[in-house]
Design a protein around this motif. Structure first.
Motif, short mmCIF file in Angstrom:
data_model
loop_
_atom_site.label_atom_id
_atom_site.label_comp_id
_atom_site.label_asym_id
_atom_site.label_seq_id
_atom_site.Cartn_x
_atom_site.Cartn_y
_atom_site.Cartn_z
N PHE A 1 0.76 -1.12 0.00
CA PHE A 1 -0.06 0.00 0.04
C PHE A 1 0.84 1.39 -0.01
O PHE A 1 0.58 2.24 -0.80
CB PHE A 1 -1.06 0.18 1.13
N TRP A 2 1.67 1.36 0.88
CA TRP A 2 2.76 2.49 0.77
C TRP A 2 3.63 2.63 -0.09
O TRP A 2 3.77 3.70 -0.70
CB TRP A 2 3.39 2.57 2.04
N LEU A 3 4.10 1.45 -0.66
CA LEU A 3 4.79 1.52 -1.92
C LEU A 3 4.32 2.09 -3.13
O LEU A 3 4.66 3.07 -3.85
CB LEU A 3 5.29 0.30 -2.24
N SER B 1 1.29 4.28 -2.92
CA SER B 1 0.86 5.26 -2.64
C SER B 1 2.11 6.37 -2.75
O SER B 1 1.75 7.73 -2.96
CB SER B 1 0.35 5.39 -1.05
N SER B 2 3.24 6.12 -2.76
CA SER B 2 4.61 7.09 -2.95
C SER B 2 5.25 6.82 -4.10
O SER B 2 6.04 7.59 -4.43
CB SER B 2 5.52 6.86 -1.69
N SER B 3 4.66 5.79 -5.02
CA SER B 3 5.49 5.72 -6.36
C SER B 3 4.65 6.68 -7.41
O SER B 3 3.95 7.48 -6.96
CB SER B 3 5.28 4.31 -6.61
N SER B 4 5.51 6.47 -8.63
CA SER B 4 4.97 7.38 -9.91
C SER B 4 3.73 6.89 -10.19
O SER B 4 2.99 7.54 -10.95
CB SER B 4 5.88 7.20 -10.80
N LEU B 5 3.12 5.80 -9.58
CA LEU B 5 1.98 5.32 -10.17
C LEU B 5 0.56 5.77 -9.25
O LEU B 5 -0.27 5.40 -9.00
CB LEU B 5 1.89 3.80 -9.86
N ARG B 6 1.05 6.88 -8.36
CA ARG B 6 0.26 7.50 -7.45
C ARG B 6 -1.12 7.89 -8.08
O ARG B 6 -2.31 7.47 -7.34
CB ARG B 6 0.92 8.79 -6.90
N PRO B 7 -1.27 8.62 -9.19
CA PRO B 7 -2.81 8.67 -9.91
C PRO B 7 -3.44 7.61 -9.95
O PRO B 7 -4.83 7.43 -9.81
CB PRO B 7 -2.30 9.61 -11.02
N ILE B 8 -2.89 6.58 -10.46
CA ILE B 8 -3.59 5.37 -10.52
C ILE B 8 -4.03 4.60 -9.56
O ILE B 8 -5.06 4.24 -9.32
CB ILE B 8 -2.86 4.36 -11.65
N LEU C 1 -4.42 6.35 -6.56
CA LEU C 1 -5.87 7.14 -5.95
C LEU C 1 -7.02 6.97 -6.78
O LEU C 1 -8.15 6.96 -6.16
CB LEU C 1 -5.25 8.48 -6.09
N LEU C 2 -7.10 6.69 -8.05
CA LEU C 2 -8.22 6.34 -8.67
C LEU C 2 -8.75 5.06 -8.49
O LEU C 2 -9.89 4.63 -7.76
CB LEU C 2 -7.91 6.29 -10.42
N CYS C 3 -7.94 4.08 -8.12
CA CYS C 3 -8.13 2.65 -7.85
C CYS C 3 -8.61 2.90 -6.18
O CYS C 3 -9.75 2.11 -6.18
CB CYS C 3 -7.16 1.69 -7.80
N ILE C 4 -8.24 3.65 -5.24
CA ILE C 4 -8.65 3.60 -4.09
C ILE C 4 -10.21 4.30 -3.81
O ILE C 4 -10.93 3.86 -3.23
CB ILE C 4 -7.58 4.33 -3.15
N SER C 5 -10.09 5.48 -4.65
CA SER C 5 -11.40 6.06 -4.81
C SER C 5 -12.51 5.17 -5.43
O SER C 5 -13.75 5.23 -4.96
CB SER C 5 -11.25 7.33 -5.78
#
Length: 110
Positions: A63-65, A67-74, A76-80
Motif C-alpha cells: 500500500f505505501w509503496l 501510494s508513494s510511487s510514480s503510479l500515484r494517480p492510478i 488514488l483512482l483505484c482507492i477512490s
C-alpha cells in the motif's frame, strides 16, 4: 384478500426458487476455489498469527509503496473506486431507507 395472499405466496415461491438457483450457481462457480477461500479465511481470522501478521505487513508495505510511487494517480483512482464501491455496497447499513407512510385520508388545510 384471498387473491392477494395467493399472489404473495407465488411471489415468495418464485423468489425462493431464484435464490436457490443463484446459490447453486454460486456454489458451482466457487467449487474450484475452496482451498484458496479456506486459506484466505485462515488469514482473516488469525488462525495462524505469524502468517496473518506477515500478510498484513506485506499488504501494508505494498500500500505505501504504491501510494508513494510514480503510479500515484492510478493508485488514488483505484482507492477512490474501491471506496465508492464499498459505500454503495454498505449504504443500506449506514443510511437505512426511511420513508414516511402515506396517511389513509389526505388532510387539507383549506
Amino acid at each position: 384478500m384471498g387473491e392477494a395472499a395467493g399472489e404473495a405466496s407465488e411471489e415468495e415461491a418464485a423468489t425462493a426458487e431464484a435464490v436457490g438457483r443463484l446459490a447453486s450457481a454460486l456454489w458451482l462457480r466457487l467449487r474450484g476455489w475452496e482451498a484458496a477461500l479456506a486459506a484466505v479465511q485462515r488469514l482473516l481470522v488469525w488462525e495462524k498469527p505469524l502468517h496473518s501478521l506477515f500478510t498484513a505487513a506485506a499488504l501494508n508495505g505494498l500500500f505505501w509503496l504504491l501510494s508513494s510511487s510514480s503510479l500515484r494517480p492510478i493508485f488514488l483512482l483505484c482507492i477512490s473506486l474501491l471506496a465508492y464501491f464499498l459505500l454503495d455496497l454498505w449504504q443500506p447499513r449506514f443510511f437505512p431507507d426511511v420513508s414516511a407512510s402515506s396517511p389513509e385520508e389526505p388532510h387539507s388545510d383549506r
